[in-house]
Structure formats: structure tokens, C-alpha cells
Scaffold this motif. Structure first.
Motif: not given
Length: 419
Positions: A328-356
Motif C-alpha cells: 500500500s502507498p501509505q507504507f512509505a509514510g512509515w519511513l518518517a519514524v526511523p529516518v527522523i530518529f536517525g537524523l536526530v541521533a546523528a546530530r545530537l548523540e553521535g549516531g551514524p550519518s543518516f543523509r543517505v
């Protein structure tokens, strides 16, 4: 004043403008208003599930006393009833607009948490802008499905689960009782966090409360019917596994598209389609199992959650999409959760870069909107341009899964920090 100094001042002012709460909230609300207008007016009915299916279920509940998930089996967990029922607050005439208002409120709550309760920093502002662009890229379907509420709740849950594991686990579990997939996020937190027992206990307690309420309301076996309700589904045309069959249908090689009136979706029939549908479950289990094993290995080696958890959550989420016979097309919306978390973790907690993955997710979102809702009819008629777009979108899902696996392996191979 030199040109360099003047240019530096312009950059500072531009940065201040882009990170200002008024700018961020203005863009956030504007995107929701535009998408909401499209939902209400587009002839392709991007709100069809809401106005035709969800409203019908609520009519049966309020008018006939027959509640899905309680009195009858249902494809969704019990808490999915909540936003569907709340959308009747202002009458059936305003069901769709009330739904969109509730969706805006849910997303706004998640947005406020992302911005540290409305006080954005450069780090959180970058993730916030990504989410705004992502919503626009996915299109109206990001507001017109029950997934909207599960996703908003899951965003808050992942942003809180590291620092406040009990609360984060409660929110993630509640999201899973709206749409099942956030259960994978709970599993990821149990694997990667040292407070795993707190996460597990909180998740179990939340589920117990939901089931107890369901039993009090008169539910029985129907409360868990969502686990098996969709087991009989065929191969949906937008799923990653359906790509070869869709091109076979285009080539008139014995495969065709049909509408399943029981499931209310377009599926494929013909040589190999039943086999692909039957293989999806073991493939999904294998993919999720492999990710879980990698996560456990990383956790046992003592890797910090800031490095291990972001790719783990991304890999689990994408596995649920890429190896699913439903697409279903709405499945794409799920990606917001791990990507937002990854972007925040990369900036604030030294996690791996999530640009890709951030870029890949935006491309997936844009291609999803190309396919649905505007030109979905062309896809059903097997237009080659739409088939290319769908194929590209699904290949990107696989690329995103591969990136997550590589990032997870890299996190495991890196020497853990000494504490």
C-alpha cells in the motif's frame, strides 16, 4: 564591511529564519492544509478509505451496535477504532474534515516533541524540515489512512524511548495497537537498549490494558483477529515482490490485475503469483530474523544505542515493507519514524550519518505520489511509464534496506566504547 563579512551575516540571518519556530510551524501547517485540500477535492479519492471504509465501519458501530475488532473480526488492532470514532464528533457530513483535523493535531504533537517542545535548535530544525518535505513528497495518502496516527505516535515514542524508556515503550506499543508495524520498533528498543526490561514490561502492561478494555467492551477472539485476518491476501500490485508479475502482465504473459472485493484492493493472478504471495511470509520472517540477529550481536558487544538503534529501527521498518505481499502507498509514510530518529541521533548523540537514507526516503516518497493517487488508473492499465516509476520506487526500498544492513554491520564491527 568586506564581502566575506556581509555574506557571513546573510548566512546567519538565513539560518536564524529557517530555524525560527514561526517559519517551521508555518511550513508544517501549510503542508497539512494543502494536502488536506487535495484529500477533500481530488477526483482520485485519496481519502477513499476514510470516507468509504472507515465511515462505514463506524456507521455499523454507532447505528447497528456492531463494532469491528470487538463484535466481528477486523484487519486492524483495537485502538484503530479511536480516531475513526472521534471523526464522528461533528457529524457524518464533516467526517473527512474532522479526520484531517485530528491528523493535523496528532502530527503537530509529534512535531512539537521533535522541536523540543517548540524550541528548535539547528539539529532538530534539520530533521523537522526533512519531515515537512517528506510529507509533501508522499502526498495526500500520508493523511488519508489510519497509518497517520500510528506514525505520529511512533515518532514521539522513538524520540523518547532512549531517555524515558517506559513512556517511549508505552507510546510505541499504543501505536502498534493502531497499526501493527510499530511493534518492530518496540522489538528494536528491547534489543538495543540497556533498559530493555523496562521497555518490555511497559509494552506488556500497555497491551494488557488494551486487551482488558477490549474484554470489558465485550470482545473475545476478535481482539486479536488482526493477526490472521490478512493471511489469505494475494499479491498486491504495488508490492516489491509484485514487480516481475506486473511486467509480465504488461507483456501479456498470462498474468493480470484484478480487484479483490473482499480485501478491497488490486492484486495479481497468473503464473507464479500465488507462489510469490506464499513466499512473502517466510521471506519477511527471514529478513526480520536476520536483522534481529545482527541487532542482538551488536547489543551483546556493548555498542551504544545511539549507534546501534538508528540503523536497526530502519532495517526492521524497511523489511516489513520490502518483503511484504501488501504494498500500500501509505507504507512509505512509515519511513518518517526511523529516518527522523536517525537524523536526530546523528546530530545530537553521535549516531551514524543518516543523509543517505534521508535522501532515499524522499525519492521513495516522491515516486509513491507519482503512482498514487493521481495516476493510479494508468498503473492499473499497465502504462509503462507508471510501471517504471513503481519499479524504481521498489528498487529504492531494497537499496534502503541494503544501506540499513550495511550500517548495522558497520556499527557492530566498530569497537564498542569503553564505559
Amino acid at each position: 564591511m568586506t564581502d566575506a563579512v556581509r555574506e557571513s551575516g546573510v548566512r546567519r540571518r538565513s539560518r536564524a529564519l529557517l530555524t525560527h519556530p514561526v517559519t517551521l510551524w508555518g511550513a508544517f501547517v501549510l503542508v497539512h492544509l494543502v494536502l488536506g485540500l487535495i484529500c477533500l477535492t481530488a477526483p482520485s479519492l485519496p481519502m477513499g478509505d476514510v470516507t468509504l471504509v472507515y465511515a462505514y465501519w463506524m456507521h455499523r458501530g454507532f447505528d447497528d451496535g456492531i463494532w469491528v475488532g470487538i463484535d466481528t473480526s477486523w484487519v486492524y488492532p483495537l485502538l484503530a477504532i479511536v480516531p475513526m470514532a472521534l471523526s464522528t464528533l461533528f457529524g457524518w457530513t464533516f467526517y473527512a474534515s474532522t479526520w484531517l483535523t485530528l491528523a493535523l493535531i496528532a502530527d503537530a504533537a509529534a512535531f512539537a516533541v521533535l522541536l523540543h517542545r517548540g524550541r528548535p535548535t539547528r539539529e532538530t530544525a534539520a530533521a523537522a524540515w526533512w519531515w515537512i518535505v517528506f510529507l509533501a513528497a508522499v502526498g495526500p495518502v500520508v493523511l488519508g489512512r489510519i497509518d497517520t496516527f500510528a506514525t505520529a505516535l511512533a515518532i514521539v515514542g522513538v524520540l523518547l524511548v532512549v531517555g524515558r524508556p517506559a513512556l517511549g515503550a508505552v507510546l510505541l506499543t499504543a501505536a502498534a495497537w493502531i497499526k501493527v508495524w510499530p511493534a518492530a520498533l518496540v522489538a528494536g528498543a528491547v534489543i538495543a537498549l540497556r533498559s530493555r526490561l523496562t521497555v518490555l514490561a511497559s509494552a506488556a502492561a500497555t497491551s494488557a490494558v488494551v486487551l482488558a478494555v477490549g474484554l470489558i467492551l465485550g470482545g473475545g477472539a476478535s481482539l486479536v483477529s488482526f493477526v490472521t485476518e490478512q493471511s489469505g491476501r494475494g499479491l498486491q500490485i504495488e508490492s516489491v515482490l509484485a514487480v516481475p508479475a506486473m511486467w509480465a502482465a504488461w507483456a501479456h504473459a498470462g498474468t493480470s490485475v484484478y480487484y479483490d472485493r473482499q480485501i478491497l484492493t488490486y492484486q495479481l493472478q497468473g503464473p507464479g503469483t500465488e507462489l510469490a504471495a506464499s513466499l512473502s511470509t517466510p521471506l519477511l520472517a527471514l529478513a526480520v530474523g536476520a536483522v534481529v540477529v545482527l541487532g542482538i550481536v551488536g547489543a551483546r558487544r556493548g555498542h551504544p544505542s545511539a549507534r546501534l538503534l538508528p540503523p536497526l529501527l530502519l532495517a526492521l521498518t524497511v523489511a516489513l515493507i520490502a518483503f511484504n505481499k501488501v504494498g500500500s502507498p501509505q507504507f512509505a509514510g512509515w519511513l518518517a519514524v526511523p529516518v527522523i530518529f536517525g537524523l536526530v541521533a546523528a546530530r545530537l548523540e553521535g549516531g551514524p550519518s543518516f543523509r543517505v537514507p534521508a535522501v532515499l526516503a524522499l525519492l521513495i516518497a516522491g515516486l509513491t505520489q507519482v503512482v498514487y493517487p493521481y495516476w493510479y488508473g494508468k498503473l492499473l492499465s499497465l502504462d509503462p511509464v507508471l510501471l517504471v516509476a513503481l519499479t524504481a520506487r521498489n528498487v529504492l526500498y531494497l537499496a534502503l534496506f541494503a544501506w540499513a544492513l550495511v550500517a548495522l554491520v558497520d556499527a557492530i564491527r566498530t569497537e564498542p566504547e569503553l564505559t
